[in-house]
Design an enzyme around this catalytic site. Structure first.
Site, short mmCIF file in Angstrom:
data_model
loop_
_atom_site.label_atom_id
_atom_site.label_comp_id
_atom_site.label_asym_id
_atom_site.label_seq_id
_atom_site.Cartn_x
_atom_site.Cartn_y
_atom_site.Cartn_z
N LYS A 96 0.37 44.63 52.17
CA LYS A 96 0.40 46.09 52.00
C LYS A 96 1.22 46.41 50.75
CE LYS A 96 -0.24 47.53 56.75
NZ LYS A 96 -0.80 46.21 57.16
N ASP A 130 -4.46 45.59 51.99
CA ASP A 130 -4.72 46.51 53.09
C ASP A 130 -4.67 47.95 52.58
OD1 ASP A 130 -4.84 44.43 54.91
OD2 ASP A 130 -2.88 44.82 55.81
N MET A 131 -5.30 48.87 53.35
CA MET A 131 -5.21 50.28 52.99
C MET A 131 -4.26 50.98 53.95
SD MET A 131 -5.96 52.43 50.74
CE MET A 131 -7.35 51.81 49.79
N GLN A 159 -11.54 52.83 54.29
CA GLN A 159 -11.46 53.41 55.64
C GLN A 159 -12.59 54.44 55.84
OE1 GLN A 159 -7.67 54.76 54.47
NE2 GLN A 159 -6.51 53.46 55.88
N ARG A 180 -13.21 45.14 52.65
CA ARG A 180 -13.17 45.15 54.12
C ARG A 180 -13.32 46.60 54.56
NH1 ARG A 180 -7.42 44.43 56.03
NH2 ARG A 180 -7.68 42.18 55.85
N LYS A 183 -12.31 51.47 60.30
CA LYS A 183 -12.39 52.90 60.61
C LYS A 183 -11.20 53.66 60.03
CE LYS A 183 -15.11 52.47 64.84
NZ LYS A 183 -15.23 52.79 66.26
N ALA A 185 -6.56 53.54 60.54
CA ALA A 185 -5.61 53.45 61.64
C ALA A 185 -4.51 54.51 61.62
CB ALA A 185 -4.96 52.06 61.62
N THR A 237 -14.21 45.62 62.69
CA THR A 237 -14.21 46.52 63.84
C THR A 237 -14.38 45.70 65.12
OG1 THR A 237 -15.32 48.40 64.87
CG2 THR A 237 -16.72 46.96 63.59
N ARG A 300 -1.34 49.92 67.18
CA ARG A 300 -2.22 49.30 68.19
C ARG A 300 -2.13 50.05 69.51
NH1 ARG A 300 -2.80 47.35 63.82
NH2 ARG A 300 -4.28 49.04 63.86
C1 LIG Z 1 -9.47 42.85 60.44
C2 LIG Z 1 -9.00 44.27 60.47
C3 LIG Z 1 -8.23 44.74 59.43
C4 LIG Z 1 -7.82 46.09 59.42
N1 LIG Z 1 -7.17 46.57 58.32
C5 LIG Z 1 -6.88 47.89 58.27
C6 LIG Z 1 -6.35 48.49 57.10
O1 LIG Z 1 -6.12 47.83 56.07
N2 LIG Z 1 -6.09 49.81 57.12
C7 LIG Z 1 -6.34 50.61 58.22
O2 LIG Z 1 -6.13 51.82 58.18
N3 LIG Z 1 -6.83 50.05 59.34
C8 LIG Z 1 -7.10 48.73 59.40
N4 LIG Z 1 -7.65 48.20 60.54
C9 LIG Z 1 -7.61 48.98 61.81
C10 LIG Z 1 -8.84 49.85 61.96
O3 LIG Z 1 -8.82 50.88 61.01
C11 LIG Z 1 -8.89 50.46 63.38
O4 LIG Z 1 -7.76 51.25 63.58
C12 LIG Z 1 -8.98 49.43 64.49
O5 LIG Z 1 -9.77 48.36 64.12
C13 LIG Z 1 -9.57 50.05 65.77
O6 LIG Z 1 -10.85 50.53 65.50
P1 LIG Z 1 -12.23 49.82 65.94
O7 LIG Z 1 -13.06 49.74 64.70
O8 LIG Z 1 -11.99 48.53 66.59
O9 LIG Z 1 -12.94 50.88 66.85
P2 LIG Z 1 -12.48 51.65 68.16
O10 LIG Z 1 -13.58 52.59 68.45
O11 LIG Z 1 -11.11 52.19 68.00
O12 LIG Z 1 -12.43 50.52 69.26
C14 LIG Z 1 -13.60 49.84 69.70
C15 LIG Z 1 -13.20 48.91 70.84
O13 LIG Z 1 -12.31 47.92 70.35
C16 LIG Z 1 -11.29 47.63 71.27
N5 LIG Z 1 -10.00 48.02 70.68
C17 LIG Z 1 -9.80 48.71 69.55
N6 LIG Z 1 -8.49 48.84 69.29
C18 LIG Z 1 -7.84 48.24 70.30
C19 LIG Z 1 -6.47 48.02 70.59
N7 LIG Z 1 -5.50 48.48 69.79
N8 LIG Z 1 -6.15 47.35 71.71
C20 LIG Z 1 -7.13 46.87 72.52
N9 LIG Z 1 -8.45 47.02 72.28
C21 LIG Z 1 -8.80 47.70 71.19
C22 LIG Z 1 -11.61 48.43 72.50
O14 LIG Z 1 -12.42 47.61 73.33
C23 LIG Z 1 -12.41 49.59 71.96
O15 LIG Z 1 -13.27 50.16 72.90
C24 LIG Z 1 -8.12 46.90 60.53
C25 LIG Z 1 -8.89 46.41 61.58
C26 LIG Z 1 -9.35 45.13 61.55
C27 LIG Z 1 -10.24 44.65 62.67
#
Ligand SMILES: Cc1cc2nc3c(=O)[nH]c(=O)nc-3n(C[C@H](O)[C@H](O)[C@H](O)COP(=O)(O)OP(=O)(O)OC[C@H]3O[C@@H](n4cnc5c(N)ncnc54)[C@H](O)[C@@H]3O)c2cc1C
Length: 318
Positions: A96, A130-131, A159, A180, A183, A185, A237, A300
């Site tokens: 980051k 990372d963003m 994002q 990458r 969605k 965070a 995701t 998380r």
């Molecule tokens: C490899 C990777 C790198 C990332 N890097 C960044 C980044 O640089 N900047 C940024 O802003 N975000 C980052 N993220 C986080 C991302 O933006 C989301 O906040 C996160 O992935 C949850 O969204 P989702 O796409 O899984 O969908 P969601 O709709 O939130 O979740 C889908 C399903 O995934 C599971 N799930 C999701 N989150 C959780 C959790 N915390 N605990 C347990 N189960 C869960 C559940 O089963 C849920 O129903 C990253 C995510 C990944 C996978």
């Protein structure tokens, strides 16, 4: 509301001081964080490699408030790069820019990033930037475009919740930037980000299509043989509907398995990670480690009310 509360909490220093002292919080965070040390991270990476997955190691840290902190974070990343070289793991590194002082002193951040890219080049390790929250999007992308001129071994994150992301992807296409797609965070206002989850999901699918078209235009570079350099497009995701859309889009555009990487977080949906590996997809797991786990853990928790309930029930049982 809950999401907003935990994201707010992730930025409150006194809450960090209190919560990080609780043993129960540390134990709960371990679901998402491999451990405190590089050795813990390498051990987790080895186990994931043995299960057929690639890894991106994240030396936790963000929002550094003084130059010494930024320099210490850079030193940790350099040490990690040396360790990866010695261990020949199928792993790269996610960083980051706010841990390198982006919000503090852009020149210092650029200088530290330059050192990291040079060492990563020597060690053959790809660096993913990372963003972070929207106050840093423009500066992060500017820094990425500078970094891309220094090295091919660097990628960035887009994002789907931000309105600006399609335009950012089009600009990244011009430099064949490795992306990458996640969605998002953080908690953002309706002036910069889609407030509704359904709209974020729709935009995610749309951006997958755009990103995969970029991959096809670039000649669909595959995951490198050593597992360190990802293909141009990474779909990050745990959402099965988004993954199904990306798979269908790969088929529609004639993109072979391995030309798109599926990425997930350590400790989340291991079953889905394994299914994708069995189907022959390239899968990379993002593995955070280190003592600065508090904001990452809060994000998380914010993502899923069940995590909060589980955390609170453990808290009150102790
Ligand atoms: C490899 C990777 C790198 C990332 N890097 C960044 C980044 O640089 N900047 C940024 O802003 N975000 C980052 N993220 C986080 C991302 O933006 C989301 O906040 C996160 O992935 C949850 O969204 P989702 O796409 O899984 O969908 P969601 O709709 O939130 O979740 C889908 C399903 O995934 C599971 N799930 C999701 N989150 C959780 C959790 N915390 N605990 C347990 N189960 C869960 C559940 O089963 C849920 O129903 C990253 C995510 C990944 C996978």
């Amino acid at each position: 509301m809950l999401r907003g509360f935990f994201i707010l909490l992730s930025k409150v220093p006194w809450a960090q001081r209190v919560i990080t002292r609780w043993g129960v919080a540390r134990r709960a965070a371990r679901r998402f964080v491999a451990g405190d040390t590089i050795a813990d991270a390498l051990q987790a990476a080895l186990a994931l490699n043995q299960a057929g997955m690639q890894v991106s190691l994240d030396p936790l840290g963000e929002n550094t408030t003084h130059a010494e902190g930024a320099e210490a974070a850079a030193q940790e990343i350099l040490t990690l790069l040396d360790s990866l070289h010695a261990h020949e793991l199928r792993a790269n590194v996610s960083i980051k820019l706010s841990q390198l002082g982006l919000a503090l002193d852009e020149n210092l951040c650029r200088q530290l990033l330059g050192k990291i890219l040079a060492r990563a080049g020597e060690r053959g390790v790809f660096i993913r930037i990372d963003m972070e929250d929207a106050s840093l999007t423009e500066r992060t992308l500017e820094m990425f475009h500078w970094a891309r001129q220094q090295s091919e071994g660097v990628g960035v994150v887009i994002q789907a919740y931000l309105y600006r992301s399609e335009a950012d992807l089009m600009r990244l296409r011009e430099v064949q930037g490795k992306v990458r797609l996640c969605k998002g965070a953080y908690r953002e206002g309706a002036d910069v980000a889609f407030p509704q989850k359904s709209a974020v999901n729709r935009n995610y699918d749309h951006l997958v299509k755009v990103l995969l078209e970029s991959a096809r235009a670039a000649g669909t570079p595959l995951l490198s043989a050593d597992g360190r350099t990802p293909p141009l497009a990474a779909v990050a995701t745990h959402d099965p509907a988004r993954i199904a859309f990306a798979e269908a889009e790969m088929a529609r555009q004639g993109l072979p398995k391995g030309s798109v990487e599926f990425q997930m977080l350590y400790g989340i949906r291991r079953d889905l990670q394994e299914t994708l590996v069995r189907q022959g997809h390239a899968v990379r797991v993002y593995v955070p480690y280190g003592t600065h786990w508090y904001p990452y853990f809060m994000r998380r928790l914010a993502e899923r009310p069940e995590n909060v309930r589980f955390f609170l029930s453990n808290l009150f049982r102790k």
